[in-house]
Write a protein that holds these residues in place. Sequence first.
Motif, short mmCIF file in Angstrom:
data_model
loop_
_atom_site.label_atom_id
_atom_site.label_comp_id
_atom_site.label_asym_id
_atom_site.label_seq_id
_atom_site.Cartn_x
_atom_site.Cartn_y
_atom_site.Cartn_z
N GLU A 158 0.85 -1.20 0.00
CA GLU A 158 0.00 0.00 0.00
C GLU A 158 0.88 1.24 0.00
O GLU A 158 1.90 1.26 0.68
CB GLU A 158 -0.87 0.03 1.28
CG GLU A 158 -2.28 -0.50 1.08
CD GLU A 158 -3.09 0.37 0.13
OE1 GLU A 158 -3.64 -0.18 -0.82
OE2 GLU A 158 -3.15 1.60 0.34
N GLY A 159 0.48 2.25 -0.71
CA GLY A 159 1.19 3.52 -0.65
C GLY A 159 2.55 3.47 -1.33
O GLY A 159 2.84 2.58 -2.15
N ALA A 199 4.87 0.27 -1.65
CA ALA A 199 4.44 -0.96 -2.33
C ALA A 199 5.53 -1.46 -3.25
O ALA A 199 6.10 -0.69 -4.02
CB ALA A 199 3.16 -0.68 -3.13
N GLY A 250 0.75 0.90 -5.86
CA GLY A 250 0.30 1.22 -4.51
C GLY A 250 -0.22 2.63 -4.33
O GLY A 250 -0.82 2.94 -3.31
#
Lengths: 802, 344
Positions: free
Chosen positions: B88-89, B92, B118
Amino acid sequence: MNRTILSALLSHWWRNRMQLFTLLAGLALATALWSGVQAINSEARASYDAAAQTLGEGQYDQIRRSDGGLIADATYIDLRRAGLRVSPVIEDRLNGVRLVGVDPLTAPGGIGPVDVTNDDFNAFLTGRGQVYGTAAALADVGEIDADKVISPDVAPGTLLTDIAVAQRLLDRADGFDRLIVVPGQTLLQPALADIAPDLTRQGAQGADNDLAQLTDSFHLNLTAFGLLSFAVGIFIVNGAIGLAFEQRRPVVRTLRALGVPLDRLLWMTALELCVFALVAGGIGVAMGYGIASLLLPDVAATLRGLYGAQVAGTLSIRPLWWLSSLAIALGGTALAAGAAFWRLYHMPLLAAGQQRALAMAAGRSARWQAWSALVLLTVAAALVAAVAVAGLEQGLVAGFAMLACLLIGAALALPYLLDRVLTLGQAMARGVLPQWFWADTRQQLPGLSLALMALLLAMSANIGVSTMVSSFRQTFVDFLDQRLAAELYVTAEDAAQAQALQTFTATRTRAILPIQSAEITLADTPVSLLGARDDTTYRENWAFLASSPAPWDAIAAGEAIAINEQLWRRTALDIGQEVAIKGRTFAIAAVYSDYGNPLGQAIMTEPAFQGLFPEVTALSFGLRLPAEDVPDLVAEMEQALGLPEGATIDQSGIKAFSLGVFDRTFTVTTALNILTLAVAGFAILMSLLTLATMRLPQLAPVWAMGLTRAGLGRLELVRALLLATLTAVVALPLGLALAWVLLSVVNVAAFGWKLPMFLYPLDYARLGLFALIAAALAALWPAIRLARTPPADLLKVFSNER
Amino acid sequence: MNAKVFVLCLLWPIAASAQGFAGLGTDADGFAVPQPDPQFDFPADHAAHPDYRIEWWYLTANLTGPDGTPYGLQWTLFRSALAPQAGEGWTAPQLWMGHAAVTTPDDHYVTERLARGGIGQAGATEDEAWIDNWRLAGDWTGAMTLQADAEDFAYRLDMEATGPLVFQGEGGYSVKSAAGQASYYYSQPFLEVAGEVMIAGDTIPVTGSAWIDREWSSQPLAEDQTGWDWFSLSFDTGDKMMGFLLRQTDGTAYTSATWITAEGKTTPYPDGAFTAEPLTQSETAGATVPTRWQVRLPDRGVDVTVGAINADAWMTTSVPYWEGPVTVTGTHEGQGYLEMTGYE
């Protein structure tokens, strides 16, 4: 044949080792000072380039929020998905060092100057992450949770890393400080305003001032000093080569009579000089590196203090630097040897080598020298008159041209002046010994003239620069007293604390003066606009350079602004003119001096400022209260408001800091001054030593007539002191003229402010004394040698008399 | 030059050493490995599979302008994983790369985009695959749209599927070597296209057909394979053929082919059934590659000469290769696309 020629030519140096030493040392010193200055300049320029490359400043357009806030992640993604090619940047301070996070996949030029190899990239993006920077910056940041990689091409004082790593290290996931725009327009790209109307795009030359331009004048100053030192050194080299050529005339005559072609001879001589130049140049480069390493930390501190420019404090050897220094050594030698080569080329085959050939040649060229001196001084006088009388604006180059004309003209005029004075002295002398003394001094003049010219240049540069620096310092101290009238300065961490601060101190101080600023553009120049609360502090302490009647009233009424001297000089703005700031017009009511600030600045009253920039809150305040109450108030504020220790600074502290920056700035100049004087002293010593061997036939008769050798030695000392004094007398007006040019022309063009000139007779007297001591020391050894000459040597002159 | 070097290794992450073309022969450590007899689930499988290392959405189109000029068009989205999770974000471990190209008989336009996973800058869901403003969206058995742009070219196409999805290899399990490396591979070769291409300041209306390949795996190449030559041919009879040749370090090659009828029925052919022999070598911007081939699939009576419309269709991207439209002559007539990788 070549070997024979070479050995014949080189044998001269073997027998006259002093001359060889003079030649090599003179050239080495000249190259050393020049290359030292060049090293400093090129290191600084490399740092500016690294900064520009690392951060894209000045290279790429930037996008920021109009209100200065952070750009949200979602906004960035919206821009990219709409087709705008932008790249995010996070910038903040980590443990005091600037940390920049970029996205290497979208940033133009990848990660800029960093060279990421195969294995590194995985590590760069994943795991602990990597941080790139110079060794110094990595050391400054201390312990961090990432791998440190030394990369010397990153801008000094800055660390470069991936955005994800930067977010983690800075504990900031709240958005980006700015976006870099990839150059080029794609076909389906929409307008920025359609996607995110609260963002503005700034051109590459916009907000960030071009560092190289700002610091140009500083570097020009350094270069000028380097040139001066080089010129002084070349004088020495000229003397040594000229003398050597004269003394080798018999050798040349013999070789040519034996059948050596002239051009072969010239090539061999040129080759010999080339080798010497390279050897001396190499030594000079090494010495230059040493000088630069010593001076660079001060230069870096100066540039940081004055311009906020980050320059590496350590030197790295760049090929361009030492190659150009060697080239200049070769060039200087060629210049110095030019005249001698020309004479050699035109010499008749059987011309006799003469011991006094140098003096004879000097006599012929003296007229030419005097005339050129006259021309140069006239040009300089004309330029000076144009500025002083007619008030014409002159640029930096014109200023330096003026300086060059003055210096070279005076140097060329010196032998003629000295000759006239000595002739006068001779005419007024009564008694055999004095008459002989004056005549002998006159006769020695050509041999010493180059050394004396060097001394003149060094002394006048010393006088000129020290006058300028001292005048500046005096004015600066007065200026600081004026501007830093508040007894205590406080900086709050945020708006809430600022508000609490104001309430807390309202009852405890006589006045609270907030310091708030915003960036605007006036007359196409970036200007810092300050908002000032109307208070007697300003009215009592500030002095204006020029103003309309009752300027403070007009400013307090919100109808007018005051601008600083730099803005006044650099643009067409003047008293009475009107300017528009964010739609409102203001008249210019006054001009104030603002030393030390390279940029433009303007002041308006606080209510007007807040009307135009309501979003700006003042975080810094000056507090007026009796000086003895300051420590108590500081303690109270730290307790009640939780202010950290570094948030307050009292008046004396800030003055000391400013003066410290100032003094640092001129440490470099002072150091170069002293070195130049030392080079001149060396020149005198070498000339005297060289001449000493040729003087025996002239001194022997005097000795034979009864003057003791010790007496002769004493007279040598007196002669040196006399010549040094006369040179010092000429140096004084020249130095003052230099100071005037520096203050009125060069400083105004370079920095934008004009300083009044103050005189410091004590300093001049001290300098004169130093020059005399230097000359006396330089003459001491030859005098002692003369006093110790074996009588047999003096007697031999009579049997060998020509 | 820095960008090139690190993007090269970023997309095909290298543990200790790079194997094969673009490191595609590196071990599949930690990542999922394709298994025989796959069960596909559409439209869910149109989206990304982050537990596999490498994946792509690959569209090639043969188009014709109003004056009969042939145009070749390419739109590719690659996903490469540094670790087998979506993440995530900004941290990633997924990296995305897009290639777009337009080829005319005289010119070849190429561009590239890069993005990290991400954050939403690139990605693929059931009905959309995108990077920046490049999009391939819609219903894979219905209507789709396509868009990409660069500084010197752009295109917008509307596409209509006229046939079903087809599965390459054994029901979508495509074997690449005798050692058994394989990938999941399906295509949508039945797309009718109408749209516009913008090049050289002109907007040109075009029509034609397109072919999308979808493939994902974790080690598509064996250690001893240097690259491949891939052919997608559409014959005037309505049948289509996909064939590829994996070149090995010992000079031999592993081949595989799929015959696709006009109704969408597929027949896979194992190693050796399909052969391709280079006829003419051309010097291109990047390397010397064969641009005319003799392609044979004797089981179907195919013996055709495949020739590039523009020999200089070299993709000057971070990972360079050759990709361009071709004409087919011989026992069958038609058009298609050719991709050649692993040439230096």
